[in-house]
Structure formats: C-alpha cells, structure tokens
Write a protein that holds these residues in place. Structure first.
Motif, mmCIF file in Angstrom:
data_model
loop_
_atom_site.group_PDB
_atom_site.id
_atom_site.type_symbol
_atom_site.label_atom_id
_atom_site.label_comp_id
_atom_site.label_asym_id
_atom_site.label_seq_id
_atom_site.Cartn_x
_atom_site.Cartn_y
_atom_site.Cartn_z
ATOM 1 N N ALA A 1 0.873 -1.177 0.000
ATOM 2 C CA ALA A 1 0.000 0.000 0.000
ATOM 3 C C ALA A 1 0.908 1.224 0.000
ATOM 4 C CB ALA A 1 -0.912 0.007 1.217
ATOM 5 N N LEU A 2 0.694 2.101 -0.951
ATOM 6 C CA LEU A 2 1.461 3.339 -1.041
ATOM 7 C C LEU A 2 0.517 4.517 -0.869
ATOM 8 C CD1 LEU A 2 3.862 2.532 -4.010
ATOM 9 C CD2 LEU A 2 4.269 2.283 -1.548
ATOM 10 N N PHE A 3 1.028 5.552 -0.236
ATOM 11 C CA PHE A 3 0.207 6.682 0.169
ATOM 12 C C PHE A 3 0.652 7.964 -0.519
ATOM 13 C CE2 PHE A 3 -0.054 3.406 3.283
ATOM 14 C CZ PHE A 3 -1.386 3.395 3.638
ATOM 15 N N ALA B 1 8.966 13.480 5.182
ATOM 16 C CA ALA B 1 10.083 13.585 4.240
ATOM 17 C C ALA B 1 11.132 12.505 4.466
ATOM 18 C CB ALA B 1 10.722 14.964 4.342
ATOM 19 N N ALA B 2 11.187 11.938 5.669
ATOM 20 C CA ALA B 2 12.170 10.896 5.969
ATOM 21 C C ALA B 2 11.659 9.489 5.639
ATOM 22 C CB ALA B 2 12.569 10.966 7.436
ATOM 23 N N PHE B 3 10.373 9.340 5.311
ATOM 24 C CA PHE B 3 9.819 8.029 5.006
ATOM 25 C C PHE B 3 10.267 7.572 3.620
ATOM 26 C CE2 PHE B 3 5.860 8.869 7.829
ATOM 27 C CZ PHE B 3 6.601 8.606 8.969
ATOM 28 N N ALA B 4 10.275 6.272 3.409
ATOM 29 C CA ALA B 4 10.659 5.706 2.115
ATOM 30 C C ALA B 4 9.694 6.171 1.032
ATOM 31 C CB ALA B 4 10.673 4.185 2.192
ATOM 32 N N VAL B 5 10.255 6.470 -0.128
ATOM 33 C CA VAL B 5 9.450 6.795 -1.305
ATOM 34 C C VAL B 5 9.652 5.697 -2.336
ATOM 35 C CG1 VAL B 5 9.386 9.285 -0.938
ATOM 36 C CG2 VAL B 5 11.276 8.286 -2.221
ATOM 37 N N PRO C 1 4.997 8.340 -4.419
ATOM 38 C CA PRO C 1 4.240 7.631 -3.389
ATOM 39 C C PRO C 1 5.124 7.274 -2.197
ATOM 40 C CG PRO C 1 4.455 6.295 -5.382
ATOM 41 C CD PRO C 1 5.089 7.602 -5.667
ATOM 42 N N VAL C 2 4.517 7.306 -1.020
ATOM 43 C CA VAL C 2 5.217 7.086 0.234
ATOM 44 C C VAL C 2 4.863 5.707 0.779
ATOM 45 C CG1 VAL C 2 5.476 7.914 2.615
ATOM 46 C CG2 VAL C 2 5.179 9.554 0.739
ATOM 47 N N SER C 3 5.888 4.982 1.224
ATOM 48 C CA SER C 3 5.655 3.694 1.875
ATOM 49 C C SER C 3 5.532 3.915 3.375
ATOM 50 C CB SER C 3 6.816 2.736 1.610
ATOM 51 O OG SER C 3 6.678 1.575 2.417
ATOM 52 N N MET C 4 4.489 3.344 3.940
ATOM 53 C CA MET C 4 4.290 3.391 5.389
ATOM 54 C C MET C 4 4.417 1.985 5.981
ATOM 55 S SD MET C 4 3.755 6.565 6.231
ATOM 56 C CE MET C 4 3.100 6.362 7.869
ATOM 57 N N ARG D 1 2.461 -5.838 -6.405
ATOM 58 C CA ARG D 1 1.411 -4.989 -6.948
ATOM 59 C C ARG D 1 1.160 -3.839 -5.982
ATOM 60 N NH1 ARG D 1 -3.234 -8.807 -8.236
ATOM 61 N NH2 ARG D 1 -4.250 -6.863 -8.777
ATOM 62 N N VAL D 2 0.833 -2.688 -6.529
ATOM 63 C CA VAL D 2 0.655 -1.476 -5.735
ATOM 64 C C VAL D 2 -0.825 -1.194 -5.505
ATOM 65 C CG1 VAL D 2 0.974 1.038 -5.732
ATOM 66 C CG2 VAL D 2 2.843 -0.469 -6.469
ATOM 67 N N VAL D 3 -1.168 -0.965 -4.248
ATOM 68 C CA VAL D 3 -2.489 -0.485 -3.847
ATOM 69 C C VAL D 3 -2.282 0.960 -3.408
ATOM 70 C CG1 VAL D 3 -4.358 -0.725 -2.165
ATOM 71 C CG2 VAL D 3 -3.254 -2.776 -3.111
ATOM 72 N N ARG D 4 -2.873 1.892 -4.113
ATOM 73 C CA ARG D 4 -2.689 3.318 -3.779
ATOM 74 C C ARG D 4 -3.784 3.765 -2.816
ATOM 75 N NH1 ARG D 4 0.836 6.194 -7.262
ATOM 76 N NH2 ARG D 4 1.556 4.917 -8.998
ATOM 77 N N SER D 5 -3.387 4.618 -1.890
ATOM 78 C CA SER D 5 -4.349 5.108 -0.912
ATOM 79 C C SER D 5 -4.287 6.632 -0.813
ATOM 80 C CB SER D 5 -4.078 4.496 0.465
ATOM 81 O OG SER D 5 -4.997 5.023 1.407
#
Length: 170
Positions: free
Chosen positions: A43-45, A62-66, A95-98, A139-143
């Motif tokens: 899931a990418l945000f 800004a420090a989270f993985a992109v 997109p940002v990975s959480m 696969r990417v799920v966008r949120s």
C-alpha cells in the motif's frame, strides 16, 4: 524490520501474510486492498493525503521511504530515508511507503540476505529490493487516506483527536 519478518517464517509457512507497523493505524481500504490481492503487494500513500489526513508532521514524512511504480502498476523500487536531492528528483507526488505490505514466502529468502545497514539495522526495504531483483512482483495499492502514527509520545494527543472524530464502524 527484516529480522522481525523473518521471525514470522514458522508461523506464516507457505501462506501469504500482511505486515504493518504496530505503531500505525492504517486505513481499512488499504488493508482490504492488500488482502484482496493474490500475491505480494504494497500500500502506497499520497504525500498530500498524509499531510492533510494524518498527524504526521512534514519533516517526518520527508524521511519516510518513497517508491517508484512501474507502468504495469508494480513496485519498481523503494528508496529508504531519501535525501533532499532524491525527493526533488522524484517530485512531490512520489508515493510514500508506510510499511504496509502483503508478502509471499519468497520474502524470507530476501530477508536472510539483507546486510546490516549503516544504522545497524536489517531493513525491510532492502529485503524488498532484493526480492524485486530476484523476480518478485509487488502490486501497488494506492491510498488517498491518512495513516495515524504513534511513533512518539508527543503523537498521543493528535491521534486521540483524530480517533475522536471517526465514526464507529460495525
């Protein structure tokens, strides 16, 4: 986090499984989207949604993985702790990975091959990168929803305020 995922190998066996950070509250649509996949996913945000619908300050985001998403909708790459030049190159819509994943058992081999990072950690994004290199497609799920983050004691009041305004669900 790669060693934490590897610790679940005996439990997960040959089944796919979800991995989330225990200090985050993820939107149910993102989790349902991952659960509905057949095979690995992430899931990418959207950064703007995280800024407007979460309690996470811009400096922390800004420090989270992109991530870079391939034209076919799969994860092409993940950049952990991106520097300012990388963020500028990828743009504000990267997109940002959480750390909200659906893994297949192939992740365990990738986790075993993760070197210790400069921060002294076995990092999950490095394992994902290794899995992609070995042919695993995520696969990417966008949120467009926010994620509530309880990483720091100072987050408690803001998370409480967000939860107070959420409708109860059955």
């Amino acid at each position: 986090t790669a060693d934490a995922v590897l610790a679940a190998e005996g439990f997960a066996g040959e089944e796919d499984f979800l991995v989330v950070n225990s200090d985050n509250l993820y939107p149910s649509d993102a989790l349902a989207g991952l659960a509905a996949l057949s095979g690995p996913g992430v899931a990418l945000f959207f950064r703007e949604a995280l800024l407007s619908k979460s309690n996470i300050p811009p400096g922390r985001i800004a420090a989270f993985a992109v991530c870079v998403v391939a034209p076919d909708g799969t994860l092409d790459s993940i950049i952990e702790k991106p520097d300012a030049a990388t963020l500028a190159r990828l743009g504000p819509d990267a997109p940002v990975s959480m750390n909200c994943w659906r893994f297949s058992p192939e992740i365990f081999d990738a986790c075993r091959n993760v070197p210790v990072s400069p921060r002294g950690e076995l990092e999950l994004p490095t394992a994902v990168h290794e899995a992609i290199r070995s042919g695993v497609h995520f696969r990417v799920v966008r949120s467009g929803d926010g994620v509530l983050d309880l990483s720091q004691r100072s987050d408690i009041a803001a998370v409480g305020e967000h939860l107070r305004n959420l409708p109860a669900t059955p």
